[in-house]
Enzyme design. Structure first.
Site, PDB file in Angstrom:
ATOM      1  N   HIS A 107       0.827  -1.221   0.000  1.00 51.99           N
ATOM      2  CA  HIS A 107       0.000   0.000   0.000  1.00 51.99           C
ATOM      3  C   HIS A 107       0.852   1.258   0.000  1.00 51.99           C
ATOM      4  CE1 HIS A 107      -3.692  -2.306   1.758  1.00 51.99           C
ATOM      5  NE2 HIS A 107      -3.460  -2.576   0.485  1.00 51.99           N
ATOM      6  N   CYS A 137      10.238  16.877 -12.705  1.00 50.83           N
ATOM      7  CA  CYS A 137       9.576  17.481 -13.882  1.00 50.83           C
ATOM      8  C   CYS A 137       8.931  18.827 -13.565  1.00 50.83           C
ATOM      9  CB  CYS A 137       8.523  16.528 -14.452  1.00 50.83           C
ATOM     10  SG  CYS A 137       7.013  16.435 -13.478  1.00 50.83           S
TER      11      CYS A 137
HETATM   12  N1  APR Z   1      -2.058  -6.956  18.304  1.00 50.61           N
HETATM   13  C1  APR Z   1      -2.536  -7.747  17.300  1.00 50.61           C
HETATM   14  N2  APR Z   1      -3.614  -7.421  16.542  1.00 50.61           N
HETATM   15  C2  APR Z   1      -4.211  -6.242  16.813  1.00 50.61           C
HETATM   16  C3  APR Z   1      -3.759  -5.373  17.830  1.00 50.61           C
HETATM   17  C4  APR Z   1      -2.634  -5.778  18.596  1.00 50.61           C
HETATM   18  N3  APR Z   1      -2.142  -5.015  19.586  1.00 50.61           N
HETATM   19  N4  APR Z   1      -4.590  -4.282  17.854  1.00 50.61           N
HETATM   20  C5  APR Z   1      -5.495  -4.468  16.868  1.00 50.61           C
HETATM   21  N5  APR Z   1      -5.287  -5.647  16.254  1.00 50.61           N
HETATM   22  C6  APR Z   1      -6.021  -6.241  15.127  1.00 50.61           C
HETATM   23  C7  APR Z   1      -7.504  -5.939  15.128  1.00 50.61           C
HETATM   24  O1  APR Z   1      -8.196  -6.928  15.860  1.00 50.61           O
HETATM   25  C8  APR Z   1      -7.832  -6.016  13.632  1.00 50.61           C
HETATM   26  O2  APR Z   1      -8.149  -7.341  13.263  1.00 50.61           O
HETATM   27  O3  APR Z   1      -5.504  -5.655  13.955  1.00 50.61           O
HETATM   28  C9  APR Z   1      -6.521  -5.608  12.954  1.00 50.61           C
HETATM   29  C10 APR Z   1      -6.552  -4.210  12.375  1.00 50.61           C
HETATM   30  O4  APR Z   1      -7.490  -4.204  11.330  1.00 50.61           O
HETATM   31  P1  APR Z   1      -7.686  -2.893  10.435  1.00 50.61           P
HETATM   32  O5  APR Z   1      -7.804  -1.700  11.328  1.00 50.61           O
HETATM   33  O6  APR Z   1      -8.783  -3.192   9.461  1.00 50.61           O
HETATM   34  O7  APR Z   1      -6.290  -2.728   9.677  1.00 50.61           O
HETATM   35  P2  APR Z   1      -5.798  -3.525   8.397  1.00 50.61           P
HETATM   36  O8  APR Z   1      -6.324  -4.924   8.381  1.00 50.61           O
HETATM   37  O9  APR Z   1      -4.333  -3.359   8.325  1.00 50.61           O
HETATM   38  O10 APR Z   1      -6.484  -2.706   7.182  1.00 50.61           O
HETATM   39  C11 APR Z   1      -6.137  -3.110   5.883  1.00 50.61           C
HETATM   40  O11 APR Z   1      -7.361  -1.224   4.978  1.00 50.61           O
HETATM   41  O12 APR Z   1      -7.974   0.982   5.051  1.00 50.61           O
HETATM   42  C12 APR Z   1      -7.140   0.085   4.447  1.00 50.61           C
HETATM   43  O13 APR Z   1      -5.078   0.698   3.513  1.00 50.61           O
HETATM   44  C13 APR Z   1      -5.707   0.439   4.723  1.00 50.61           C
HETATM   45  O14 APR Z   1      -3.839  -1.082   4.879  1.00 50.61           O
HETATM   46  C14 APR Z   1      -5.139  -0.815   5.383  1.00 50.61           C
HETATM   47  C15 APR Z   1      -6.122  -1.894   4.977  1.00 50.61           C
END
Ligand code: APR
EC number: 2.3.1.286
Length: 230
Positions: A107, A137
């Site tokens: 990303h 550019c």
């Molecule tokens: N340790 C492990 N897991 C955790 C922790 C922690 N301390 N805190 C939160 N989580 C988990 C949550 O339970 C959730 O499942 O991390 C996950 C975060 O999910 P999202 O907020 O949806 O983030 P992500 O999955 O990286 O999103 C994917 O969505 O908006 C787009 O580009 C953005 O890269 C991002 C993509």
């Protein structure tokens, strides 16, 4: 022979470093309209708002430090050279600052700026603004080098090849809501890899994994790596 491990990370691995996730209770998408700050249309409508959003995230990322989970993955790569590939959805540089070398940012990266006119990339300044011009550019078409909704993720060819060759696929700190990353577990499994989810709670794709461990990444990832490398 050391296994070939593909590790997908999401915002959850950086949560204990103080960087917000997107979809947890007070996540970024509960405070910002993603259509306004994370789409090409949003940038076209209000580039100043988008730069302000990413300037704040860039400052937070620069002030943050890698946590025990980032450091454990860097240790795994050191102990098993050439066997570990990190594919991160995160735009922070905490994996690299923890010592990981083989990292693909599907990303993009907050630390990079991109010229939408000529495609040039360069280290992003602390604060970017709509009037910035491209050093290559001179076009005033500068944007954060991050992949927005509706845009194609980076490094997909290399990721697909790694998933086909993986012995083990591990997802850490991702909710499994955003494709193509959420589909990687099935791609790896279809190619014969074992699959493991390390997360605070079951993700939307939890049923696709052979095994799972739940808890804070700063605890369960070092424990998992210690079992692998002793
Ligand atoms: N340790 C492990 N897991 C955790 C922790 C922690 N301390 N805190 C939160 N989580 C988990 C949550 O339970 C959730 O499942 O991390 C996950 C975060 O999910 P999202 O907020 O949806 O983030 P992500 O999955 O990286 O999103 C994917 O969505 O908006 C787009 O580009 C953005 O890269 C991002 C993509």
């Amino acid at each position: 022979m050391a296994e070939r491990i593909v590790i997908l990370t999401g915002a959850g691995i950086s949560a204990e470093s103080g960087l917000g996730t997107f979809r947890d209770g007070d996540g970024l998408w509960s405070r910002y309209d993603l259509n306004a700050v994370a789409t090409p249309g949003g940038f076209a409508r209000d580039p100043a708002l988008v730069h302000e959003f990413y300037n704040a995230r860039r400052a937070n990322a620069r002030a943050a430090a890698p946590n025990a989970a980032h450091r454990a993955l860097a240790r795994l790569e050191r102990d098993w050279p050439g066997a570990v590939l990190i594919v991160t959805q995160n735009v922070d540089d905490l994996h690299e600052r923890a010592g990981s070398r083989d990292v693909l940012h599907m990303h993009g990266e907050l630390a990079q700026a991109l010229c939408a006119a000529c495609g040039a990339r360069w280290p992003a300044p602390a604060a970017m603004a709509p009037g910035d011009s491209c050093p290559a550019c001179a076009a005033r078409a500068v944007r954060p080098d991050v992949v927005w909704f509706g845009e194609y993720p980076y490094h997909m060819d290399r990721i697909a090849k790694a998933l086909r060759a993986a012995d083990l696929f591990v997802a850490i700190g991702t909710s499994g809501h955003v494709y193509p990353a959420a589909g990687f577990v099935q791609e790896a499994a279809q190619a014969g890899a074992r699959t493991l989810e390390l997360n605070l709670e079951p993700s939307a794709t939890a049923s696709d994994f052979d095994a799972a461990r739940f808890g804070p990444a700063g605890v369960i990832v070092p424990d998992w790596v210690a079992e692998l490398v002793g």
